[in-house]
Design a protein around this motif. Structure first.
Motif, PDB file in Angstrom:
ATOM      1  N   VAL A   9       0.782  -1.227   0.022  1.00 16.77           N
ATOM      2  CA  VAL A   9      -0.053   0.049   0.060  1.00 16.77           C
ATOM      3  C   VAL A   9       0.846   1.014   0.045  1.00 16.77           C
ATOM      4  N   GLN A  10       0.433   2.321  -0.797  1.00 16.43           N
ATOM      5  CA  GLN A  10       1.289   3.350  -0.772  1.00 16.43           C
ATOM      6  C   GLN A  10       0.429   4.658   0.150  1.00 16.43           C
ATOM      7  N   CYS A  11       1.375   5.095   0.757  1.00 16.81           N
ATOM      8  CA  CYS A  11       0.509   6.133   2.025  1.00 16.81           C
ATOM      9  C   CYS A  11       1.256   7.647   1.569  1.00 16.81           C
ATOM     10  N   GLN A  12       0.437   8.410   1.095  1.00 19.05           N
ATOM     11  CA  GLN A  12       1.146   9.850   0.950  1.00 19.05           C
ATOM     12  C   GLN A  12       0.669  10.765   2.227  1.00 19.05           C
ATOM     13  N   SER A  42       6.305  10.391  10.539  1.00 21.26           N
ATOM     14  CA  SER A  42       6.190   9.665   9.446  1.00 21.26           C
ATOM     15  C   SER A  42       6.453   8.136   9.737  1.00 21.26           C
ATOM     16  N   ASP A  43       7.530   7.893  10.827  1.00 22.60           N
ATOM     17  CA  ASP A  43       8.020   6.346  11.190  1.00 22.60           C
ATOM     18  C   ASP A  43       6.879   6.052  12.187  1.00 22.60           C
ATOM     19  N   GLY A 109       9.900   4.654   2.788  1.00 21.60           N
ATOM     20  CA  GLY A 109       9.441   6.055   1.959  1.00 21.60           C
ATOM     21  C   GLY A 109       7.924   6.010   2.183  1.00 21.60           C
ATOM     22  N   GLU A 110       7.181   5.818   0.923  1.00 19.40           N
ATOM     23  CA  GLU A 110       5.688   6.023   1.007  1.00 19.40           C
ATOM     24  C   GLU A 110       5.069   4.577   1.051  1.00 19.40           C
ATOM     25  N   ARG A 227      10.219   3.430  -9.071  1.00 21.76           N
ATOM     26  CA  ARG A 227      10.719   4.250  -7.850  1.00 21.76           C
ATOM     27  C   ARG A 227      11.142   3.424  -6.945  1.00 21.76           C
ATOM     28  N   TYR A 228      10.349   2.197  -6.693  1.00 18.88           N
ATOM     29  CA  TYR A 228      10.539   1.348  -5.344  1.00 18.88           C
ATOM     30  C   TYR A 228      10.750  -0.147  -6.134  1.00 18.88           C
ATOM     31  N   VAL A 229      11.385  -0.931  -5.477  1.00 23.46           N
ATOM     32  CA  VAL A 229      11.522  -2.317  -5.676  1.00 23.46           C
ATOM     33  C   VAL A 229      11.037  -3.234  -4.491  1.00 23.46           C
TER      34      VAL A 229
END
Ligand SMILES: CC(C)(COP(=O)(O)OP(=O)(O)OC[C@H]1O[C@@H](n2cnc3c(N)ncnc32)[C@H](O)[C@@H]1OP(=O)(O)O)[C@@H](O)C(=O)NCCC(=O)NCCS
Length: 253
Positions: A9-12, A42-43, A109-110, A227-229
């Motif tokens: 899941v991406q979180c902005q 953010s952490d 990151g996100e 952008r992410y792996v």
């Protein structure tokens, strides 16, 4: 058929206090206490989101096994040893959740990734593909030479057409592999673990101390247009069921 199931899941909303408060409602007490110890919000959000995503995934997997959502949520108690090591389900949780043998979480990151298996260990890792602006890809990768096996260096420096992306595939594969085993990367000689690129049938094979292990294979992929792996270390008999989840899939009310 049994699967290794992984949700990403991406979180902005990493700085959104209301969102963190909503997530906190999905945690058990020991986790809420841990949230309070994070200095950066953010952490705290990444941690809380990881645990909430894992619970949503477990409940979704258990839904066809007649677990009531409310009971299951409270039953998913994750324990951690003070000395570190892989978090695990409490004995009570194991009794309630017979369909989950192992789980693992990663965040960077996100992105937050969680995986579960009905048997056999699982390890997941996600990483932001990054290279400092003042360095070339090769200069940056060479900073990790001591942690790379000779086969990995040969592939990266001589054959790879996309060196930075391949480096991150190797790195996340090593992380996921050590996380499946529960050692983490700190106590292991990472150069003794070798990830074989290119993949065979979509999966990477890992050899530890130069012996190919058939115990675990690693699947990797990209998120957010490269952008992410991410990497998932899993038993070869459990096919990967991977899904990009939405924040809305995590029950927040
Ligand atoms: C800790 C470690 C397993 C993962 O760290 P990372 O790559 O920075 O972070 P990731 O986001 O990928 O993974 C973190 C998650 O892995 C899980 N985890 C922690 N220790 C683990 C271990 N030994 N094996 C497998 N998973 C582990 C946790 O669920 C953690 O997330 P959470 O606390 O939010 O639930 C590993 O890389 C490591 O060994 N780091 C060195 C620091 C260390 O040894 N810490 C423990 C000393 S007490």
């Amino acid at each position: 058929m049994n699967f290794t199931t992984v949700w990403a899941v991406q979180c902005q909303n990493l700085e959104d206090k209301d969102f963190l408060d909503q997530l906190k409602a999905r945690l058990v007490r020991s986790e809420t206490q841990r949230v309070l110890r994070f200095r950066k919000s953010s952490d705290a959000v990444r941690f809380a989101l990881g645990r909430a995503l894992l619970r949503s995934l477990i409940i979704s997997k258990g839904a066809n096994k007649q677990f009531s959502q409310k009971a299951a949520w409270q039953d998913i108690v994750i324990e951690e040893d003070i000395s570190g090591g892989k978090p695990y389900l409490s004995n009570n949780a194991k009794a309630h959740l017979g369909h989950v043998a192992d789980f693992n979480i990663s965040h960077d990151g996100e992105w937050v990734v969680a995986g579960v298996t009905p048997n056999e260990p699982v390890g997941v890792d996600v990483a932001h593909v990054y290279c400092p602006e003042n360095m070339s890809d090769v200069e940056y990768i060479s900073e990790f030479n001591l942690q790379l096996s000779s086969e990995e260096k040969e592939y990266l420096y001589k054959h790879s057409q996309q060196k930075l992306a391949d480096f991150y595939r190797i790195w996340t594969a090593k992380e996921a592999y050590t996380k499946a085993l529960g050692t983490g990367v700190a106590s292991i000689d990472l150069a003794s673990i070798s990830v074989h690129l290119p993949p065979i049938n979509g999966c990477l094979y890992v050899s530890a101390n130069w012996q190919v292990t058939h115990l675990l294979q690693v699947a990797t992929g990209t998120l957010d247009e490269g952008r992410y792996v991410y990497a998932v270390a899993k038993h070869p008999s459990l096919p990967l069921e991977f899904r990009i989840a939405n924040i809305g899939d995590i029950t927040l009310d």
